[in-house]
Design a protein around this motif. Sequence first.
Motif, PDB file in Angstrom:
ATOM      1  N   ASN A  18      18.476 -19.969 -17.130  1.00  0.00           N
ATOM      2  CA  ASN A  18      17.380 -19.642 -16.076  1.00  0.00           C
ATOM      3  C   ASN A  18      17.773 -17.922 -15.967  1.00  0.00           C
ATOM      4  N   PRO A  19      16.974 -17.281 -15.256  1.00  0.00           N
ATOM      5  CA  PRO A  19      17.529 -15.576 -15.008  1.00  0.00           C
ATOM      6  C   PRO A  19      18.713 -15.464 -14.298  1.00  0.00           C
ATOM      7  N   GLU A  20      19.106 -16.455 -13.303  1.00  0.00           N
ATOM      8  CA  GLU A  20      20.300 -16.072 -12.720  1.00  0.00           C
ATOM      9  C   GLU A  20      21.561 -16.548 -13.380  1.00  0.00           C
ATOM     10  N   ASN A  21      21.434 -17.641 -14.209  1.00  0.00           N
ATOM     11  CA  ASN A  21      22.578 -18.001 -15.115  1.00  0.00           C
ATOM     12  C   ASN A  21      22.874 -17.314 -16.235  1.00  0.00           C
ATOM     13  N   GLU A  22      21.395 -16.540 -16.601  1.00  0.00           N
ATOM     14  CA  GLU A  22      21.523 -15.730 -17.822  1.00  0.00           C
ATOM     15  C   GLU A  22      22.144 -14.450 -17.513  1.00  0.00           C
ATOM     16  N   GLN A  23      22.045 -13.998 -16.451  1.00  0.00           N
ATOM     17  CA  GLN A  23      22.653 -12.525 -16.047  1.00  0.00           C
ATOM     18  C   GLN A  23      24.317 -12.872 -15.791  1.00  0.00           C
ATOM     19  N   PHE A  24      24.579 -13.807 -15.276  1.00  0.00           N
ATOM     20  CA  PHE A  24      25.956 -14.213 -15.081  1.00  0.00           C
ATOM     21  C   PHE A  24      26.813 -14.528 -16.313  1.00  0.00           C
ATOM     22  N   TYR A  25      26.103 -15.212 -17.177  1.00  0.00           N
ATOM     23  CA  TYR A  25      26.945 -15.528 -18.503  1.00  0.00           C
ATOM     24  C   TYR A  25      26.757 -14.318 -19.463  1.00  0.00           C
ATOM     25  N   SER A  26      25.467 -13.361 -19.487  1.00  0.00           N
ATOM     26  CA  SER A  26      25.595 -12.261 -20.160  1.00  0.00           C
ATOM     27  C   SER A  26      26.903 -11.227 -19.758  1.00  0.00           C
ATOM     28  N   ASP A  27      27.150 -11.226 -18.551  1.00  0.00           N
ATOM     29  CA  ASP A  27      28.211 -10.427 -17.994  1.00  0.00           C
ATOM     30  C   ASP A  27      29.708 -10.740 -18.425  1.00  0.00           C
ATOM     31  N   PHE A  28      29.767 -12.232 -18.455  1.00  0.00           N
ATOM     32  CA  PHE A  28      30.980 -12.904 -18.709  1.00  0.00           C
ATOM     33  C   PHE A  28      31.050 -12.542 -20.389  1.00  0.00           C
ATOM     34  N   LEU A  29      29.890 -12.823 -20.841  1.00  0.00           N
ATOM     35  CA  LEU A  29      30.008 -12.653 -22.631  1.00  0.00           C
ATOM     36  C   LEU A  29      30.410 -11.272 -23.076  1.00  0.00           C
ATOM     37  N   VAL A  30      29.935 -10.310 -22.182  1.00  0.00           N
ATOM     38  CA  VAL A  30      30.078  -9.047 -22.554  1.00  0.00           C
ATOM     39  C   VAL A  30      31.531  -8.567 -22.381  1.00  0.00           C
ATOM     40  N   TYR A  31      32.004  -8.806 -21.273  1.00  0.00           N
ATOM     41  CA  TYR A  31      33.309  -8.720 -20.691  1.00  0.00           C
ATOM     42  C   TYR A  31      34.578  -9.434 -21.978  1.00  0.00           C
ATOM     43  N   MET A  32      34.010 -10.764 -22.177  1.00  0.00           N
ATOM     44  CA  MET A  32      35.058 -11.261 -23.189  1.00  0.00           C
ATOM     45  C   MET A  32      35.038 -10.651 -24.649  1.00  0.00           C
ATOM     46  N   ARG A  33      33.877 -10.221 -25.131  1.00  0.00           N
ATOM     47  CA  ARG A  33      33.879  -9.653 -26.350  1.00  0.00           C
ATOM     48  C   ARG A  33      34.504  -8.279 -26.374  1.00  0.00           C
ATOM     49  N   LEU A  34      34.211  -7.281 -25.333  1.00  0.00           N
ATOM     50  CA  LEU A  34      35.224  -6.170 -25.277  1.00  0.00           C
ATOM     51  C   LEU A  34      36.434  -6.035 -25.003  1.00  0.00           C
ATOM     52  N   ALA A  35      36.636  -7.003 -24.031  1.00  0.00           N
ATOM     53  CA  ALA A  35      38.202  -7.365 -23.893  1.00  0.00           C
ATOM     54  C   ALA A  35      38.805  -7.905 -24.882  1.00  0.00           C
ATOM     55  N   SER A  36      38.572  -8.537 -25.934  1.00  0.00           N
ATOM     56  CA  SER A  36      38.922  -9.031 -26.715  1.00  0.00           C
ATOM     57  C   SER A  36      39.205  -8.393 -28.170  1.00  0.00           C
ATOM     58  N   LEU A  37      39.063  -7.346 -28.369  1.00  0.00           N
ATOM     59  CA  LEU A  37      38.841  -6.544 -29.530  1.00  0.00           C
ATOM     60  C   LEU A  37      39.831  -7.035 -30.498  1.00  0.00           C
ATOM     61  N   LEU A  38      41.141  -7.356 -30.404  1.00  0.00           N
ATOM     62  CA  LEU A  38      42.228  -7.451 -31.355  1.00  0.00           C
ATOM     63  C   LEU A  38      42.535  -8.886 -31.248  1.00  0.00           C
ATOM     64  N   ARG A  39      41.681  -9.638 -30.664  1.00  0.00           N
ATOM     65  CA  ARG A  39      41.987 -10.966 -30.745  1.00  0.00           C
ATOM     66  C   ARG A  39      40.912 -12.030 -31.704  1.00  0.00           C
ATOM     67  N   SER A  40      41.315 -13.213 -32.156  1.00  0.00           N
ATOM     68  CA  SER A  40      40.437 -13.850 -33.102  1.00  0.00           C
ATOM     69  C   SER A  40      38.944 -13.893 -32.511  1.00  0.00           C
ATOM     70  N   GLU A  41      38.075 -13.387 -33.355  1.00  0.00           N
ATOM     71  CA  GLU A  41      36.735 -13.363 -33.046  1.00  0.00           C
ATOM     72  C   GLU A  41      36.198 -14.760 -33.079  1.00  0.00           C
ATOM     73  N   PHE A  42      36.566 -15.610 -34.343  1.00  0.00           N
ATOM     74  CA  PHE A  42      36.267 -16.926 -34.246  1.00  0.00           C
ATOM     75  C   PHE A  42      36.526 -17.739 -32.936  1.00  0.00           C
TER      76      PHE A  42
END
Length: 277
Positions: A18-42
Amino acid sequence: MRTSELIEKNNELRQLLNPENEQFYSDFLVYMRLASLLRSEFKIETMLLEILNDILDAQDEGTNAAQYFGKKPKQVADELLAATPISTREILKVAGIVVTVLLFVTFLPLLVAPTATFDLGQLLILVGYVLIVILGTFKYIAHTIYQTNAKAPKLGRWLWPGVVLLVFMVPAVAIMWVHTPWQFAMAGVTGASVIVVLMTIMTLWFLSIRGKKPFFSTYLISMLCGIAGLVLRIPAVEQLYLANQNRHVPGGFLLVGLLLILIIGNLVRLWWHRKNK
């Protein structure tokens, strides 16, 4: 399941939020991907997909993502990242991308100019600097995702990208003036041999990816620069190039040649795209 399949599955399941959860998860996902640049992508994508499935299960039970997490999302993400070690493979992957881009920007002109000198030490210094800048940039962008004070002046939001670019460019330009003992002349047979080897590697790489459209222009420009470099290293042509004492004339021809290569490359790229639609 491969990393690309995990990402594709993630994108499909996110549409069920739903829109509320999508916004919450999108922020979490972007943060994780940006902060994990040198960690295992898989590993990171596996964790993200598991968390998304948990959020969807909680959503079906009437619980939103913020209630399900219980803690601040940034804290949860930081704990997950701390438990994921730095990956040597990812370091080499990022470094390889940086080296490839810098070689494409700085080395291609050397293929064309028969009097050019390639400074390997300078390239290594530049690669190290760019890696530091990339890591710092990713870390800063990730940090801004969960900033509580978002009331920055509009003028500041418009000016800071230009200031950051200026701060980044000044040291990068300064490094281009640094000279090391690891210099290699690109004239004559040596330059021609390097060009042939690189053109062969680029062709094998292009065939290995089955001529994917996004990389066609890169391959084409590389080949055109290589051909131009081989022509300029033909003894008669090279002597004609070097015999002219007015350096502005051959430099002008070289600039015009590079512009023509770019124009022809883009025209062929457009033709390729239309043909393969």
